[in-house]
Design a protein around this motif. Structure first.
Motif, PDB file in Angstrom:
ATOM      1  N   PRO A 138      -2.650   6.839  -2.167  1.00 24.35           N
ATOM      2  CA  PRO A 138      -2.024   6.324  -0.952  1.00 24.35           C
ATOM      3  C   PRO A 138      -0.541   6.660  -0.846  1.00 24.35           C
ATOM      4  CG  PRO A 138      -2.872   4.518  -2.330  1.00 24.35           C
ATOM      5  CD  PRO A 138      -3.203   5.794  -3.008  1.00 24.35           C
ATOM      6  N   SER A 139       0.123   6.900  -1.979  1.00 24.43           N
ATOM      7  CA  SER A 139       1.555   7.225  -1.919  1.00 24.43           C
ATOM      8  C   SER A 139       1.791   8.581  -1.263  1.00 24.43           C
ATOM      9  CB  SER A 139       2.182   7.183  -3.313  1.00 24.43           C
ATOM     10  OG  SER A 139       1.637   8.210  -4.126  1.00 24.43           O
ATOM     11  N   ASP A 140       0.768   9.442  -1.235  1.00 27.47           N
ATOM     12  CA  ASP A 140       0.910  10.744  -0.579  1.00 27.47           C
ATOM     13  C   ASP A 140       1.127  10.622   0.919  1.00 27.47           C
ATOM     14  OD1 ASP A 140       0.635  12.029  -2.995  1.00 27.47           O
ATOM     15  OD2 ASP A 140      -1.482  12.542  -2.701  1.00 27.47           O
ATOM     16  N   ILE A 141       0.707   9.505   1.506  1.00 26.31           N
ATOM     17  CA  ILE A 141       0.933   9.300   2.940  1.00 26.31           C
ATOM     18  C   ILE A 141       1.945   8.185   3.187  1.00 26.31           C
ATOM     19  CG2 ILE A 141      -1.287  10.242   3.679  1.00 26.31           C
ATOM     20  CD1 ILE A 141      -2.276   7.328   3.984  1.00 26.31           C
ATOM     21  N   GLY A 142       2.733   7.883   2.159  1.00 18.49           N
ATOM     22  CA  GLY A 142       3.829   6.947   2.345  1.00 18.49           C
ATOM     23  C   GLY A 142       3.497   5.490   2.074  1.00 18.49           C
ATOM     24  N   ILE A 143       2.334   5.202   1.512  1.00 19.19           N
ATOM     25  CA  ILE A 143       1.977   3.820   1.201  1.00 19.19           C
ATOM     26  C   ILE A 143       2.342   3.563  -0.254  1.00 19.19           C
ATOM     27  CG2 ILE A 143       0.113   2.139   0.973  1.00 19.19           C
ATOM     28  CD1 ILE A 143      -1.364   3.735   3.172  1.00 19.19           C
ATOM     29  N   VAL A 144       3.253   2.630  -0.459  1.00 18.51           N
ATOM     30  CA  VAL A 144       3.683   2.302  -1.811  1.00 18.51           C
ATOM     31  C   VAL A 144       3.086   0.956  -2.182  1.00 18.51           C
ATOM     32  CG1 VAL A 144       5.667   1.920  -3.312  1.00 18.51           C
ATOM     33  CG2 VAL A 144       5.810   3.590  -1.458  1.00 18.51           C
ATOM     34  N   ASP A 153       2.602  -2.348  -4.535  1.00 17.99           N
ATOM     35  CA  ASP A 153       3.334  -3.149  -5.515  1.00 17.99           C
ATOM     36  C   ASP A 153       2.384  -3.495  -6.655  1.00 17.99           C
ATOM     37  OD1 ASP A 153       1.770  -5.313  -4.768  1.00 17.99           O
ATOM     38  OD2 ASP A 153       3.325  -6.246  -3.527  1.00 17.99           O
ATOM     39  N   GLY A 154       2.896  -4.143  -7.663  1.00 15.47           N
ATOM     40  CA  GLY A 154       2.105  -4.453  -8.855  1.00 15.47           C
ATOM     41  C   GLY A 154       0.884  -5.289  -8.549  1.00 15.47           C
ATOM     42  N   LYS A 155       1.016  -6.290  -7.688  1.00 15.62           N
ATOM     43  CA  LYS A 155      -0.109  -7.163  -7.338  1.00 15.62           C
ATOM     44  C   LYS A 155      -1.217  -6.360  -6.666  1.00 15.62           C
ATOM     45  CE  LYS A 155      -1.341 -11.288  -4.647  1.00 15.62           C
ATOM     46  NZ  LYS A 155      -2.668 -10.849  -4.439  1.00 15.62           N
ATOM     47  N   GLU A 156      -0.854  -5.487  -5.732  1.00 19.52           N
ATOM     48  CA  GLU A 156      -1.857  -4.674  -5.043  1.00 19.52           C
ATOM     49  C   GLU A 156      -2.580  -3.753  -6.016  1.00 19.52           C
ATOM     50  OE1 GLU A 156       0.897  -3.047  -2.243  1.00 19.52           O
ATOM     51  OE2 GLU A 156       0.188  -4.339  -0.621  1.00 19.52           O
ATOM     52  N   ARG A 157      -1.820  -3.154  -6.973  1.00 21.75           N
ATOM     53  CA  ARG A 157      -2.439  -2.285  -7.970  1.00 21.75           C
ATOM     54  C   ARG A 157      -3.435  -3.063  -8.825  1.00 21.75           C
ATOM     55  NH1 ARG A 157       2.230  -0.709 -10.144  1.00 21.75           N
ATOM     56  NH2 ARG A 157       3.234   0.527  -8.574  1.00 21.75           N
ATOM     57  N   ARG A 158      -3.027  -4.280  -9.231  1.00 15.41           N
ATOM     58  CA  ARG A 158      -3.917  -5.115 -10.050  1.00 15.41           C
ATOM     59  C   ARG A 158      -5.181  -5.490  -9.264  1.00 15.41           C
ATOM     60  NH1 ARG A 158       1.076  -7.054 -11.538  1.00 15.41           N
ATOM     61  NH2 ARG A 158       0.983  -8.850 -10.130  1.00 15.41           N
ATOM     62  N   SER A 181     -12.379   4.970 -12.347  1.00 15.11           N
ATOM     63  CA  SER A 181     -10.937   5.006 -12.052  1.00 15.11           C
ATOM     64  C   SER A 181     -10.464   6.383 -11.617  1.00 15.11           C
ATOM     65  CB  SER A 181     -10.135   4.525 -13.265  1.00 15.11           C
ATOM     66  OG  SER A 181     -10.375   5.390 -14.361  1.00 15.11           O
ATOM     67  N   ASP A 182     -11.249   7.423 -11.900  1.00 15.49           N
ATOM     68  CA  ASP A 182     -10.814   8.756 -11.471  1.00 15.49           C
ATOM     69  C   ASP A 182     -11.189   9.046 -10.013  1.00 15.49           C
ATOM     70  OD1 ASP A 182     -13.500   8.871 -12.035  1.00 15.49           O
ATOM     71  OD2 ASP A 182     -13.438  10.878 -12.925  1.00 15.49           O
ATOM     72  N   ILE A 183     -11.902   8.121  -9.350  1.00 17.40           N
ATOM     73  CA  ILE A 183     -12.238   8.285  -7.937  1.00 17.40           C
ATOM     74  C   ILE A 183     -10.996   8.050  -7.081  1.00 17.40           C
ATOM     75  CG2 ILE A 183     -13.590   7.342  -6.010  1.00 17.40           C
ATOM     76  CD1 ILE A 183     -15.456   8.660  -7.823  1.00 17.40           C
ATOM     77  N   ILE A 184     -10.244   6.994  -7.412  1.00 17.53           N
ATOM     78  CA  ILE A 184      -9.049   6.645  -6.635  1.00 17.53           C
ATOM     79  C   ILE A 184      -7.837   6.842  -7.509  1.00 17.53           C
ATOM     80  CG2 ILE A 184      -7.847   4.805  -5.403  1.00 17.53           C
ATOM     81  CD1 ILE A 184     -10.554   3.644  -4.725  1.00 17.53           C
ATOM     82  N   ASP A 185      -6.910   7.605  -7.006  1.00 13.29           N
ATOM     83  CA  ASP A 185      -5.692   7.924  -7.740  1.00 13.29           C
ATOM     84  C   ASP A 185      -4.620   6.900  -7.388  1.00 13.29           C
ATOM     85  OD1 ASP A 185      -3.800   9.186  -9.222  1.00 13.29           O
ATOM     86  OD2 ASP A 185      -3.417  10.785  -7.766  1.00 13.29           O
ATOM     87  N   ILE A 186      -4.361   5.991  -8.305  1.00 14.88           N
ATOM     88  CA  ILE A 186      -3.352   4.958  -8.079  1.00 14.88           C
ATOM     89  C   ILE A 186      -2.087   5.373  -8.808  1.00 14.88           C
ATOM     90  CG2 ILE A 186      -2.801   2.516  -8.363  1.00 14.88           C
ATOM     91  CD1 ILE A 186      -5.776   1.973  -8.392  1.00 14.88           C
ATOM     92  N   GLU A 187      -0.969   5.032  -8.215  1.00 13.37           N
ATOM     93  CA  GLU A 187       0.318   5.364  -8.834  1.00 13.37           C
ATOM     94  C   GLU A 187       0.363   4.808 -10.246  1.00 13.37           C
ATOM     95  OE1 GLU A 187       3.051   3.293  -6.382  1.00 13.37           O
ATOM     96  OE2 GLU A 187       2.635   4.486  -4.632  1.00 13.37           O
TER      97      GLU A 187
END
Length: 195
Positions: free
Chosen positions: A154-160, A162-167, A180-186
């Motif tokens: 999502p960061s490739d299109i400007g969505i950053v 936060d830690g809570k969202e990643r968790r 986990s390799d399906i979705i690339d999380i920061e």
């Protein structure tokens, strides 16, 4: 009256009530009647070409070619291109005929199917349905995509995130058994802003 003024007149009064219509000048009334008649005749005879409509208008109103073509152009501009609509109608008729031919072929009525197919081909040739007179956009020529990159980050299109969202994402991925390799999380070592 200039072209622009006549178009405004047509837009304003083509479908006006009789009291407004009677207030117009004789030449304006005549123009509106000719436009109405042109469109009505075209609706009743959707396969009329511009030449056939021109001839009709010339005979009906005792006008010259230039005036007849002017009426056709204004009718098309204000009410739409009946010729294009009629070609689409002819294509629909051809499709219907071919569908009937298909049904007959399935029933082993091959002779009838062949006759229906020939009728459809004759219609297509007579009405020149294969030619593009501008009503169909050739999208292949008009559409060009230089480069497409597919990403799941999502960061490739400007969505950053936060830690809570990643968790939360990791929790849902674990819950629904998503690799986990399906979705690339920061990566988590990116500096986070804490509230």
């Amino acid at each position: 009256m200039s072209r622009r003024d006549s178009i405004e007149l047509i837009k304003s009064h083509l479908f006006s009530d009789d009291s407004d219509f009677q207030k117009l000048s004789k030449s304006d009334k005549q123009l509106l009647l000719q436009i109405r008649d042109c469109y009505t005749i075209w609706l009743c005879n959707p396969t009329y070409t511009n030449v056939q409509m021109r001839d009709y208008l010339m005979n009906e109103y005792s006008i010259d070619k230039q005036k007849a073509y002017s009426i056709i152009a204004k009718t098309t501009m204000i009410l739409g291109d009946v010729e294009v609509a009629s070609k689409n109608w002819v294509k629909y008729v051809i499709k219907d005929i071919l569908q009937k031919a298909f049904v007959m072929a399935e029933k082993d009525q091959l002779k009838k199917a062949e006759v229906y197919t020939k009728i459809a081909q004759t219609w297509a040739k007579a009405f020149n349905t294969a030619s593009d007179e501008g009503e169909i956009l050739n999208a292949k020529e008009k559409l060009h995509i230089d480069n497409v990159v597919i990403t799941t980050n999502p960061s490739d299109i400007g969505i950053v995130l936060d830690g809570k969202e990643r968790r939360d994402i990791k929790k849902m991925m674990k819950k629904y058994d998503i690799s986990s390799d399906i979705i690339d999380i920061e990566p988590e070592d990116i500096e986070e802003i804490h509230e």
